[in-house]
Scaffold this motif. Structure first.
Motif, PDB file in Angstrom:
ATOM      1  N   VAL A 155     -11.772 -16.054 -10.554  1.00  0.00           N
ATOM      2  CA  VAL A 155     -10.927 -16.040  -9.290  1.00  0.00           C
ATOM      3  C   VAL A 155     -10.907 -17.330  -8.955  1.00  0.00           C
ATOM      4  O   VAL A 155     -11.499 -18.307  -9.097  1.00  0.00           O
ATOM      5  N   GLY A 156      -9.412 -17.688  -8.686  1.00  0.00           N
ATOM      6  CA  GLY A 156      -9.048 -19.044  -8.282  1.00  0.00           C
ATOM      7  C   GLY A 156      -7.612 -19.299  -8.179  1.00  0.00           C
ATOM      8  O   GLY A 156      -6.829 -18.179  -8.277  1.00  0.00           O
ATOM      9  N   LYS A 157      -7.198 -20.535  -7.833  1.00  0.00           N
ATOM     10  CA  LYS A 157      -5.883 -20.704  -7.580  1.00  0.00           C
ATOM     11  C   LYS A 157      -4.723 -20.156  -8.902  1.00  0.00           C
ATOM     12  O   LYS A 157      -5.136 -20.729 -10.011  1.00  0.00           O
ATOM     13  N   GLU A 158      -3.867 -19.267  -8.645  1.00  0.00           N
ATOM     14  CA  GLU A 158      -3.002 -18.774  -9.811  1.00  0.00           C
ATOM     15  C   GLU A 158      -3.553 -18.533 -10.843  1.00  0.00           C
ATOM     16  O   GLU A 158      -3.432 -18.803 -12.154  1.00  0.00           O
ATOM     17  N   ALA A 159      -5.118 -17.759 -10.922  1.00  0.00           N
ATOM     18  CA  ALA A 159      -5.741 -17.480 -12.082  1.00  0.00           C
ATOM     19  C   ALA A 159      -5.082 -16.560 -13.034  1.00  0.00           C
ATOM     20  O   ALA A 159      -5.087 -16.400 -14.062  1.00  0.00           O
ATOM     21  N   GLY A 160      -4.037 -15.946 -12.355  1.00  0.00           N
ATOM     22  CA  GLY A 160      -3.413 -14.822 -13.306  1.00  0.00           C
ATOM     23  C   GLY A 160      -2.521 -15.724 -14.362  1.00  0.00           C
ATOM     24  O   GLY A 160      -1.986 -14.958 -15.363  1.00  0.00           O
ATOM     25  N   ASP A 161      -2.324 -16.828 -14.176  1.00  0.00           N
ATOM     26  CA  ASP A 161      -1.420 -17.677 -14.878  1.00  0.00           C
ATOM     27  C   ASP A 161      -2.078 -18.218 -16.153  1.00  0.00           C
ATOM     28  O   ASP A 161      -1.981 -18.231 -17.338  1.00  0.00           O
ATOM     29  N   TRP A 162      -3.091 -19.063 -15.629  1.00  0.00           N
ATOM     30  CA  TRP A 162      -4.134 -19.743 -16.663  1.00  0.00           C
ATOM     31  C   TRP A 162      -5.074 -19.182 -17.258  1.00  0.00           C
ATOM     32  O   TRP A 162      -5.619 -19.524 -18.434  1.00  0.00           O
ATOM     33  N   MET A 163      -5.353 -17.669 -17.166  1.00  0.00           N
ATOM     34  CA  MET A 163      -6.127 -16.698 -17.801  1.00  0.00           C
ATOM     35  C   MET A 163      -5.594 -16.260 -18.991  1.00  0.00           C
ATOM     36  O   MET A 163      -6.082 -15.380 -19.795  1.00  0.00           O
ATOM     37  N   GLN A 164      -4.170 -16.179 -19.282  1.00  0.00           N
ATOM     38  CA  GLN A 164      -3.495 -15.559 -19.850  1.00  0.00           C
ATOM     39  C   GLN A 164      -4.034 -15.871 -21.567  1.00  0.00           C
ATOM     40  O   GLN A 164      -3.886 -14.994 -22.500  1.00  0.00           O
ATOM     41  N   GLU A 165      -4.390 -17.108 -21.683  1.00  0.00           N
ATOM     42  CA  GLU A 165      -4.990 -17.615 -22.913  1.00  0.00           C
ATOM     43  C   GLU A 165      -5.935 -16.718 -23.477  1.00  0.00           C
ATOM     44  O   GLU A 165      -6.070 -16.250 -24.909  1.00  0.00           O
ATOM     45  N   ILE A 166      -6.678 -16.111 -22.566  1.00  0.00           N
ATOM     46  CA  ILE A 166      -7.952 -15.269 -23.044  1.00  0.00           C
ATOM     47  C   ILE A 166      -7.434 -13.903 -23.404  1.00  0.00           C
ATOM     48  O   ILE A 166      -8.147 -13.145 -24.029  1.00  0.00           O
ATOM     49  N   VAL A 167      -6.335 -13.558 -22.610  1.00  0.00           N
ATOM     50  CA  VAL A 167      -5.779 -12.153 -22.918  1.00  0.00           C
ATOM     51  C   VAL A 167      -5.405 -12.263 -24.399  1.00  0.00           C
ATOM     52  O   VAL A 167      -5.858 -11.233 -25.248  1.00  0.00           O
ATOM     53  N   PHE A 168      -4.541 -13.112 -24.857  1.00  0.00           N
ATOM     54  CA  PHE A 168      -4.216 -13.367 -26.343  1.00  0.00           C
ATOM     55  C   PHE A 168      -5.257 -13.122 -27.186  1.00  0.00           C
ATOM     56  O   PHE A 168      -5.648 -12.546 -28.178  1.00  0.00           O
ATOM     57  N   ALA A 169      -6.495 -14.049 -26.937  1.00  0.00           N
ATOM     58  CA  ALA A 169      -7.682 -14.230 -27.671  1.00  0.00           C
ATOM     59  C   ALA A 169      -8.178 -12.964 -27.870  1.00  0.00           C
ATOM     60  O   ALA A 169      -8.664 -12.336 -29.068  1.00  0.00           O
ATOM     61  N   LYS A 170      -8.603 -12.131 -26.910  1.00  0.00           N
ATOM     62  CA  LYS A 170      -9.089 -10.780 -26.698  1.00  0.00           C
ATOM     63  C   LYS A 170      -8.476  -9.941 -27.685  1.00  0.00           C
ATOM     64  O   LYS A 170      -8.709  -9.046 -28.388  1.00  0.00           O
ATOM     65  N   HIS A 171      -7.143  -9.830 -27.448  1.00  0.00           N
ATOM     66  CA  HIS A 171      -6.253  -8.998 -28.167  1.00  0.00           C
ATOM     67  C   HIS A 171      -6.184  -8.866 -29.426  1.00  0.00           C
ATOM     68  O   HIS A 171      -6.099  -7.875 -30.278  1.00  0.00           O
ATOM     69  N   HIS A 172      -6.261 -10.132 -30.161  1.00  0.00           N
ATOM     70  CA  HIS A 172      -6.186 -10.357 -31.239  1.00  0.00           C
ATOM     71  C   HIS A 172      -7.583 -10.816 -32.191  1.00  0.00           C
ATOM     72  O   HIS A 172      -7.638 -11.103 -33.319  1.00  0.00           O
ATOM     73  N   GLY A 173      -8.579 -10.523 -31.300  1.00  0.00           N
ATOM     74  CA  GLY A 173     -10.083 -10.235 -31.985  1.00  0.00           C
ATOM     75  C   GLY A 173     -10.731 -11.736 -31.958  1.00  0.00           C
ATOM     76  O   GLY A 173     -11.466 -11.987 -32.782  1.00  0.00           O
ATOM     77  N   HIS A 174     -10.056 -12.756 -31.475  1.00  0.00           N
ATOM     78  CA  HIS A 174     -10.655 -13.981 -31.591  1.00  0.00           C
ATOM     79  C   HIS A 174     -12.066 -14.078 -30.747  1.00  0.00           C
ATOM     80  O   HIS A 174     -12.193 -13.506 -29.784  1.00  0.00           O
ATOM     81  N   LYS A 175     -13.009 -14.999 -31.163  1.00  0.00           N
ATOM     82  CA  LYS A 175     -14.106 -15.165 -30.557  1.00  0.00           C
ATOM     83  C   LYS A 175     -14.015 -15.970 -29.356  1.00  0.00           C
ATOM     84  O   LYS A 175     -13.123 -16.715 -29.598  1.00  0.00           O
ATOM     85  N   ILE A 176     -14.926 -16.189 -28.408  1.00  0.00           N
ATOM     86  CA  ILE A 176     -14.901 -17.101 -27.402  1.00  0.00           C
ATOM     87  C   ILE A 176     -15.162 -18.544 -28.065  1.00  0.00           C
ATOM     88  O   ILE A 176     -14.293 -19.343 -27.435  1.00  0.00           O
ATOM     89  N   GLY A 177     -15.678 -18.821 -29.077  1.00  0.00           N
ATOM     90  CA  GLY A 177     -15.931 -20.350 -29.544  1.00  0.00           C
ATOM     91  C   GLY A 177     -14.431 -20.598 -29.878  1.00  0.00           C
ATOM     92  O   GLY A 177     -14.346 -21.855 -30.101  1.00  0.00           O
ATOM     93  N   ASP A 178     -13.386 -19.682 -30.568  1.00  0.00           N
ATOM     94  CA  ASP A 178     -12.316 -20.173 -31.081  1.00  0.00           C
ATOM     95  C   ASP A 178     -11.495 -20.940 -29.879  1.00  0.00           C
ATOM     96  O   ASP A 178     -10.747 -21.868 -30.374  1.00  0.00           O
TER      97      ASP A 178
END
Length: 477
Positions: free
Chosen positions: A410-433
């Protein structure tokens, strides 16, 4: 009688995806749309107009905040009707992309009028013409649910489908329902100087969101409007002076509220009761949603369904994804299955609420206590500090190996800057990556990076690794 490889019933986001995709692959396609132009709820009543109004309201709000912060003077009253003109202009501009003639140029036969099944292969279009489809896709969308409240119909109300046609600015607005639609529109209207009250029957807001995020958004909203939880609307009526009267019960106490207008935002129902499904054998739930297999086929294998007529994810981007799956299956005979595992959503309040995957509560129920939770409040992130927008939270949930199972913000324009983690999750990357990705400084995305840095901090500074490192350093020296 005209015959088609594929008939698409409903020209919303999902239906247009199917029609365009199938036609481009060489299929003979018909599109049936009840309105004068395709585009569906998203273009005419949902995503586009609401976001245009939200953006206009945000500009008004920022002007007031800027004036307060920099000793400026703001005069006059924000013009809601001018904002609604901007909404109409945005719809008109995007309509060009969804214009019926554009699809005709693609080779799609577009029929304007309501369509209904005569049997499981034949559809009759309003006016009398009947066409045959070897395969059929149902994409007829949804409409607002109107609760059976005494006096509501007689008193009058607006919904998300009529609010953009207002010809006046109400001074007091009562919103029934604190779901996504209710909260987004309530905040936007409040920013135009309207006194807004939102009534919600539940004891908390946004029950599908991670519990830890809700206080942030509730606190922000309550600075601009009144929220009444545990509140049931019992009766609606009209006073002699024209005021609309709402009788509510909150925590056992009855209250009377006077307003100028009522916005009903109590959910949506699928448009499946007006298309002759009883002639097809297609099964629906008690709520009217169509039952499908993972291939999006109904129990009649040549009939598919996508979008809001399904119960899964009632979002435009989900309908588009479902449409792509249907093109593969209905046109080429493949057996692709729909997968909602990595589908995010955003609530476009200010601040925004971002949701991907499991909440912490769901993760503990489904995976167990052996999960990891990484959290960063936005007052720890330099860019948000510089912006003076520090209210918010990023929360990432992983399994014990670091695989992302949920991410929320939750935050200012969170829908934009959280997209990176959508890509990471979709392609099986771990949080540390994500920690290894170089983020420009200072950006809002650093909030995600800081959360991912915690993974390595925990690895390096807890357990056996620190001891081994000390031994190695002594040996190396």
């Amino acid at each position: 009688m005209k015959q088609y490889d594929l008939i698409v019933l409903g020209g919303g986001a999902g239906g247009l995806t199917v029609a365009a995709g199938a036609a481009s692959m060489g299929a003979k396609v018909a599109l049936i749309e009840k309105n004068a132009q395709p585009g569906g709820d998203c273009l005419h009543y949902g995503c586009v107009p609401s976001k245009a109004l939200i953006h206009a309201a945000k500009k008004v709000h920022q002007a007031r905040l800027s004036a307060e912060a920099f000793d400026l003077e703001v005069t006059g009253e924000a013009d809601l009707l001018q904002a609604l003109k901007r909404v109409k202009a945005a719809i008109a501009h995007i309509q060009k992309h969804d214009d019926a003639d554009r699809f005709r140029d693609m080779g799609v036969d577009v029929y304007i009028g309501r369509g209904s099944f005569q049997d499981d292969h034949h559809l009759m279009i309003e006016g009398g013409e009947t066409i045959y489809g070897k395969r059929i896709v149902i994409s007829t969308g949804s409409r607002p649910v109107i609760p059976p409240i005494e006096g509501l119909k007689e008193t009058g109300y607006i919904t998300n489908e009529t609010i953009f046609d207002l010809t006046y600015k109400p001074k007091r607005l009562f919103v029934i329902g604190a779901g996504v639609i209710g909260l987004e529109l309530a905040q936007a209207m409040a920013r135009f100087g309207i006194e807004v009250t939102v009534a919600e029957a539940s004891s908390q807001l946004l029950g599908k969101e991670d519990e830890e995020l809700v206080p942030f958004i509730q606190s922000a909203l309550e600075k601009e409007l009144k929220i009444m939880l545990n509140t049931k609307v019992q009766k609606v009526g009209k006073k002699e002076n024209g005021d609309k009267m709402i009788l509510v019960e909150q925590d056992g106490e009855t209250k009377e509220i006077l307003v100028d207008d009522i916005l009903v935002a109590t959910g949506r129902k699928p448009n499946t009761d007006r298309i002759g499904l009883d002639h097809t054998g297609v099964k629906t739930t008690d709520s009217g949603h169509i039952q499908v297999k993972p291939t999006l086929q109904t129990d009649r294998s040549h009939i598919y369904a996508i979008g809001d007529v399904l119960q899964a994810f009632p979002f435009t981007h989900a309908a588009g994804m479902e449409g792509k799956v249907v093109v593969s299956n209905a046109v080429f005979g493949l057996r692709r299955k729909v997968d909602y595992t990595h589908v995010p959503w955003v609530i476009y309040t200010d601040p925004e609420v971002f949701h991907l995957g499991l909440t912490e509560k769901e993760a503990r129920e489904q995976i167990g206590s052996d999960i990891q939770v990484y959290k960063v409040t936005l007052d720890e992130v330099d860019r948000f500090i510089a912006d003076h927008e520090t209210e918010g939270l990023v929360k990432v949930i992983t399994d014990k190996k670091g695989k992302i199972v949920g991410a929320h913000a939750v935050g200012k324009e969170a829908g934009d800057w959280m997209q990176e983690i959508v890509f990471a999750k979709h392609h099986g990357h771990k949080i540390g990556d994500i920690s290894h990705v170089i983020h420009p400084y200072p950006t809002h995305g650093a909030a995600v990076q800081r959360a991912s840095d915690q993974y390595w901090r925990n690895k390096l500074f807890s357990g056996a690794i620190p001891k081994l490192m000390k031994r190695y350093i002594r040996w190396f020296r």
